[in-house]
Motif scaffolding. Structure first.
Motif, PDB file in Angstrom:
ATOM      1  N   UNK A  10      -6.048   5.200  -5.448  1.00 42.95           N
ATOM      2  CA  UNK A  10      -7.183   6.103  -5.637  1.00 42.95           C
ATOM      3  C   UNK A  10      -8.075   5.684  -6.796  1.00 42.95           C
ATOM      4  N   UNK A  11      -7.561   4.824  -7.676  1.00 41.20           N
ATOM      5  CA  UNK A  11      -8.342   4.445  -8.854  1.00 41.20           C
ATOM      6  C   UNK A  11      -7.866   3.092  -9.369  1.00 41.20           C
ATOM      7  N   UNK A  12      -8.699   2.477 -10.207  1.00 38.68           N
ATOM      8  CA  UNK A  12      -8.319   1.217 -10.839  1.00 38.68           C
ATOM      9  C   UNK A  12      -7.066   1.399 -11.682  1.00 38.68           C
ATOM     10  N   UNK A  13      -6.995   2.496 -12.422  1.00 35.06           N
ATOM     11  CA  UNK A  13      -5.835   2.714 -13.284  1.00 35.06           C
ATOM     12  C   UNK A  13      -4.552   2.836 -12.465  1.00 35.06           C
ATOM     13  N   UNK A  14      -4.611   3.576 -11.362  1.00 34.30           N
ATOM     14  CA  UNK A  14      -3.429   3.721 -10.504  1.00 34.30           C
ATOM     15  C   UNK A  14      -2.990   2.360  -9.959  1.00 34.30           C
ATOM     16  N   UNK A  15      -3.962   1.559  -9.549  1.00 35.82           N
ATOM     17  CA  UNK A  15      -3.647   0.231  -9.039  1.00 35.82           C
ATOM     18  C   UNK A  15      -3.064  -0.655 -10.132  1.00 35.82           C
ATOM     19  N   UNK A  16      -3.672  -0.593 -11.322  1.00 33.30           N
ATOM     20  CA  UNK A  16      -3.189  -1.415 -12.437  1.00 33.30           C
ATOM     21  C   UNK A  16      -1.761  -1.051 -12.790  1.00 33.30           C
ATOM     22  N   UNK A  17      -1.454   0.244 -12.775  1.00 30.85           N
ATOM     23  CA  UNK A  17      -0.089   0.681 -13.084  1.00 30.85           C
ATOM     24  C   UNK A  17       0.899   0.162 -12.042  1.00 30.85           C
TER      25      UNK A  17
END
Length: 322
Positions: A179-186
């Motif tokens: 859903x977001x860059x941060x979620x993907x990065x995590x």
């Protein structure tokens, strides 16, 4: 701050008609490989070219920090290997293998050389990119514009530990939606802690080019899931048989060679690294503590080792002899 330009080179072999990045005509039996060019030399025809090639599920923007640092002294070319990043996807998933990748690099070098003659050619290859570098530098008859002068093999050699391939196979090619860059990065960090310490900002910058947008507004990984097809077909026996071919390539390398190893790497064993120092180009090996597979060449110590190797003045033959 300097930014790269995005370019494309046509390569033999048809692209997948439904690939999200494709602009190729499948009937023309060609696919396009994207590459990022960095040049802060002030000379668009600078004759020193450094090619930086990424790992299996990565893309060319992995090298932003290194490329930016080298670009004052050389043209730096960072391809998105076919099936990744901004490049086309292949019509035949079985094309996602070393011979096709090496052929694409020859097309890339020919185009770059045609634009401005290459007189000095260096190569930095992380993992898969190192294997491609061995294929390019280890076959003397290839039509290169210039021989590979200096070769950096980043945490890879002719022997790849089977358990590392099994680890990579646990996540490669499986569908993912974020859903977001941060979620993907995590999520990517959860499978990439072996890359070693990174600040949150460094990891976000590494993660951003790893994603593409979905029609529903979500994000997914940048690569063709079919890159996993030949990877999953690999057996332990076939991998072992391939080692002799890779050793033959390695032993024929004439380039001055630097081997980087994450001290905790599960892909490049200490035994293989020792053998690479004793045969073929007799690589000089530098290990980075606290890092597994593979160093990202962002940390200052990693960056300095590669910069110093690629930009150092040539050693006189008389010095080498005595």
């Amino acid at each position: 701050m300097i930014e790269p330009t995005l370019n494309y080179v046509p390569c033999p072999g048809p692209a997948a008609a439904s690939a999200p990045a494709t602009h190729a005509d499948a009937a023309a039996a060609q696919h396009r490989m994207a590459y990022w060019e960095w040049n802060a030399t002030g000379n668009p025809a600078h004759p020193h070219v450094v090619v930086c090639v990424h790992g299996l599920s990565r893309q060319g923007r992995d090298f932003d920090t290194l490329a930016r640092s080298l670009s004052a002294r050389a043209r730096v070319i960072c391809p998105d290997v076919v099936g990744r990043g901004q490049s086309d996807w292949l019509a035949d998933p079985l094309g996602y293998q070393l011979p096709v990748y090496a052929a694409d690099m020859l097309a890339l070098l020919a185009q770059v050389h045609q634009q401005a003659p290459i007189t000095t050619l260096d190569w930095v290859g992380t993992s898969m990119g190192g294997l491609i570098g061995m294929a390019v530098a280890g076959q003397p008859g290839l039509p290169l514009p210039a021989p590979v002068r200096r070769l950096v093999l980043n945490d890879v050699g002719p022997v790849i530990q089977w358990q590392a391939l099994q680890r990579i196979g646990q996540y490669l090619g499986y569908p993912a939606r974020f859903d977001s860059l941060q979620q993907a990065a995590d999520a990517m960090w959860a499978i990439s802690t072996s890359f070693g310490p990174h600040t949150q900002q460094q990891w976000l910058e590494l993660s951003r080019p790893m994603l593409r947008s979905l029609p529903d507004g979500g994000l997914t990984l940048h690569y063709d899931p079919a890159i996993a097809v030949p990877f999953r077909a690999l057996t332990q026996e076939a991998a072992a048989a391939g080692e002799s071919v890779l050793w033959q390539l390695y032993d024929q390398i004439q380039a001055q060679t630097l081997l980087l190893r994450g001290a905790q790497s599960d892909l490049l064993s200490p035994e293989t690294a020792q053998a690479m120092q004793a045969r073929g180009p007799k690589a000089r090996c530098v290990e980075f503590e606290g890092v597994g597979h593979a160093p990202t060449l962002i940390a200052a110590d990693q960056l300095a080792v590669v910069q110093n190797f690629l930009l150092a003045a040539p050693v006189a033959e008389s010095a080498l002899a005595g």
